[in-house]
Design a protein around this motif. Structure first.
Motif, PDB file in Angstrom:
ATOM      1  N   GLN A 266       0.847  -1.215   0.369  1.00 13.05           N
ATOM      2  CA  GLN A 266      -0.247   0.250  -0.259  1.00 13.05           C
ATOM      3  C   GLN A 266       0.395   1.285  -0.312  1.00 13.05           C
ATOM      4  O   GLN A 266       1.799   1.349   0.333  1.00 13.05           O
ATOM      5  N   THR A 267       0.240   2.292  -0.671  1.00 14.89           N
ATOM      6  CA  THR A 267       1.360   3.538  -0.049  1.00 14.89           C
ATOM      7  C   THR A 267      -0.120   4.591  -0.691  1.00 14.89           C
ATOM      8  O   THR A 267      -0.921   4.184  -1.321  1.00 14.89           O
ATOM      9  N   PRO A 268       0.742   5.285  -0.535  1.00 13.49           N
ATOM     10  CA  PRO A 268       1.156   6.458   0.545  1.00 13.49           C
ATOM     11  C   PRO A 268       1.086   5.701   2.344  1.00 13.49           C
ATOM     12  O   PRO A 268      -0.330   4.804   2.252  1.00 13.49           O
ATOM     13  N   LYS A 269       1.808   5.848   3.115  1.00 15.41           N
ATOM     14  CA  LYS A 269       2.146   4.905   4.443  1.00 15.41           C
ATOM     15  C   LYS A 269       1.155   6.508   5.394  1.00 15.41           C
ATOM     16  O   LYS A 269       0.723   5.631   6.170  1.00 15.41           O
ATOM     17  N   PHE A 270       1.992   7.584   4.898  1.00 15.82           N
ATOM     18  CA  PHE A 270       0.953   8.335   5.451  1.00 15.82           C
ATOM     19  C   PHE A 270       0.141  10.005   4.188  1.00 15.82           C
ATOM     20  O   PHE A 270       1.094   9.559   3.708  1.00 15.82           O
ATOM     21  N   GLN A 271      -0.943  10.444   4.605  1.00 12.86           N
ATOM     22  CA  GLN A 271      -1.506  11.250   3.568  1.00 12.86           C
ATOM     23  C   GLN A 271      -2.148  12.543   4.565  1.00 12.86           C
ATOM     24  O   GLN A 271      -3.183  12.025   5.488  1.00 12.86           O
TER      25      GLN A 271
END
Lengths: 113, 113
Positions: A6-11
């Protein structure tokens, strides 16, 4: 040995912005799904797909779109982000047949301000 | 909506203690699954149960499929710090074009040294 990526990890998004959460699996799994995780709520199904070109709604689909053009990829789109969509999102996949053993990605933590 | 009731919601235990948690439902399930989620990661399958009365172990973890098929239990013996995480029960339900997994709300386990 990637599994589900999965991307991104943070948003972090502002209300009204759009974005796509990416999910890819390299296990040739037909079934892919998106869950959201909120405190005290467990994991709730957003959308799922039983194969390329086939998608269906889960328990909490409103505000999210999906498509499945290939077996490997299952992106989740937020067309107009809302603060209620602040959550941790998990993509998961499994093989065909009588097999409920889901394999999960490491998640995307999304904050909508 | 959510069909699995998981308890307790959280547990604080001393290292070396045994842990018990359970999951109940008003509906019958033919499969029970137990997942563990470590901080910053997606859930990972620990144990799968397929038969009423079944008792299955995975190292220090033991899970049981209740006789009524409406409950399941997970025990952890001699807890260690790496047991920290959220433990989810899950079961398959028929919805839409495929069987889906529904999850309990999770038990947050903290192991104190």
């Amino acid at each position: 040995n990637a599994g589900v990526t999965q991307t991104p990890k943070f948003q972090v998004l502002k209300t009204g912005q759009s974005m796509t959460l990416q999910c890819a699996q390299d296990m040739n799994h037909e079934y892919m799904s998106w869950y959201r995780q909120d405190p005290g709520m467990g994991l709730r199904l957003i959308h799922y797909s039983v194969g390329a070109g086939i998608t269906d709604q889960g328990e909490v689909p409103n505000g999210y779109n999906v498509s499945r053009s290939t077996t490997e990829d299952f992106p989740l789109r937020l067309l107009s982000a809302a603060p209620s969509q602040t959550s941790v999102y998990f993509c998961a996949s499994r093989g065909q047949g009588y097999n409920e053993k889901l394999f999960f990605g490491s998640g995307t933590q999304l904050s909508v301000l | 909506g959510q069909q699995l009731n998981q308890s307790p919601q959280s547990m604080f235990i001393q290292e070396g203690e045994d842990v018990s948690m359970n999951c109940t439902s008003s509906s019958i399930f033919n499969t029970w699954l137990w997942y563990k989620q470590e901080p910053g990661e997606g859930p990972v399958l620990l144990i799968a149960l397929y038969k009423a009365g079944e008792l299955t172990s995975n190292g220090r973890l033991t899970a049981q499929f209740g006789i009524t098929r409406k409950d399941s239990f997970l025990n952890i013996s001699a807890s260690i710090p790496s047991d920290v995480g959220i433990y989810f029960c899950a079961g398959p339900i028929s919805s839409g074009s495929a069987r889906q997994l529904t999850f309990g709300s999770g038990t947050q386990l903290t192991v104190l040294p």
